[in-house]
Design a protein around this motif. Sequence first.
Motif, mmCIF file in Angstrom:
data_model
loop_
_atom_site.group_PDB
_atom_site.id
_atom_site.type_symbol
_atom_site.label_atom_id
_atom_site.label_comp_id
_atom_site.label_asym_id
_atom_site.label_seq_id
_atom_site.Cartn_x
_atom_site.Cartn_y
_atom_site.Cartn_z
ATOM 1 N N THR A 54 -1.799 -5.137 8.400
ATOM 2 C CA THR A 54 -1.149 -3.861 8.709
ATOM 3 C C THR A 54 -1.952 -2.687 8.158
ATOM 4 O O THR A 54 -2.497 -2.757 7.065
ATOM 5 N N MET A 55 -2.010 -1.626 8.954
ATOM 6 C CA MET A 55 -2.517 -0.345 8.472
ATOM 7 C C MET A 55 -1.399 0.665 8.667
ATOM 8 O O MET A 55 -0.725 0.664 9.695
ATOM 9 N N ALA A 56 -1.216 1.512 7.677
ATOM 10 C CA ALA A 56 -0.054 2.392 7.702
ATOM 11 C C ALA A 56 -0.381 3.751 7.103
ATOM 12 O O ALA A 56 -1.335 3.902 6.346
ATOM 13 N N TRP A 57 0.452 4.704 7.476
ATOM 14 C CA TRP A 57 0.390 6.043 6.904
ATOM 15 C C TRP A 57 1.671 6.293 6.113
ATOM 16 O O TRP A 57 2.777 6.022 6.590
ATOM 17 N N ALA B 24 3.354 2.683 10.878
ATOM 18 C CA ALA B 24 2.592 1.489 10.549
ATOM 19 C C ALA B 24 2.253 0.744 11.828
ATOM 20 O O ALA B 24 2.994 0.812 12.820
ATOM 21 N N MET B 25 1.147 0.029 11.781
ATOM 22 C CA MET B 25 0.725 -0.735 12.942
ATOM 23 C C MET B 25 0.089 -2.035 12.491
ATOM 24 O O MET B 25 -0.818 -2.031 11.651
ATOM 25 N N THR C 135 1.885 -4.033 16.980
ATOM 26 C CA THR C 135 3.281 -3.662 16.741
ATOM 27 C C THR C 135 3.350 -2.411 15.874
ATOM 28 O O THR C 135 2.656 -2.327 14.861
ATOM 29 N N THR C 136 4.173 -1.465 16.280
ATOM 30 C CA THR C 136 4.262 -0.205 15.556
ATOM 31 C C THR C 136 5.678 0.045 15.047
ATOM 32 O O THR C 136 6.658 -0.438 15.609
ATOM 33 N N CYS D 75 -3.234 6.730 3.430
ATOM 34 C CA CYS D 75 -3.454 5.567 4.287
ATOM 35 C C CYS D 75 -3.397 4.321 3.414
ATOM 36 O O CYS D 75 -3.884 4.324 2.267
ATOM 37 N N ALA D 76 -2.817 3.277 3.956
ATOM 38 C CA ALA D 76 -2.762 1.991 3.258
ATOM 39 C C ALA D 76 -3.192 0.894 4.216
ATOM 40 O O ALA D 76 -2.781 0.883 5.379
#
Length: 121
Positions: free
Chosen positions: A33-36, A50-51, A56-57, A95-96
């Motif tokens: 997952t990458m997320a804000w 997140a995506m 999937t978002t 960002c993570a």
Amino acid sequence: QVQVVESGGGLVQAGGSLRLSCAASGSIFSVNTMAWYRQAPGKQREVVAAMTSDGTTNYADSVKGRFAISRDNVKNTVYLQMNSLKPEDTAVYYCAAVLRITATRPYSNYWGQGTQVTVSS
């Protein structure tokens, strides 16, 4: 060593748009997952969008219909297109990336340093 670097913040008037970018680089085996996230002064950090790697978002209710997350899995990069910005969107955006550095290591969360977004009324 892994680096997560955001860019694209700035000052914008209410109703305007900004696009944030975030790239994860270094010794990376795979990214999940990458997320804000964002954190406004005096408030807790909250997830914005997140995506996952399969596309999937998820979005916070406060940004649905205004923000759009996308990613480039080849470049380990995630974007956040922010439209119809409001003064209450003002915050430091982080960002993570949930990733692992080898096939046998567990997934861990890596954070960027944050980028300031200021929306003036």
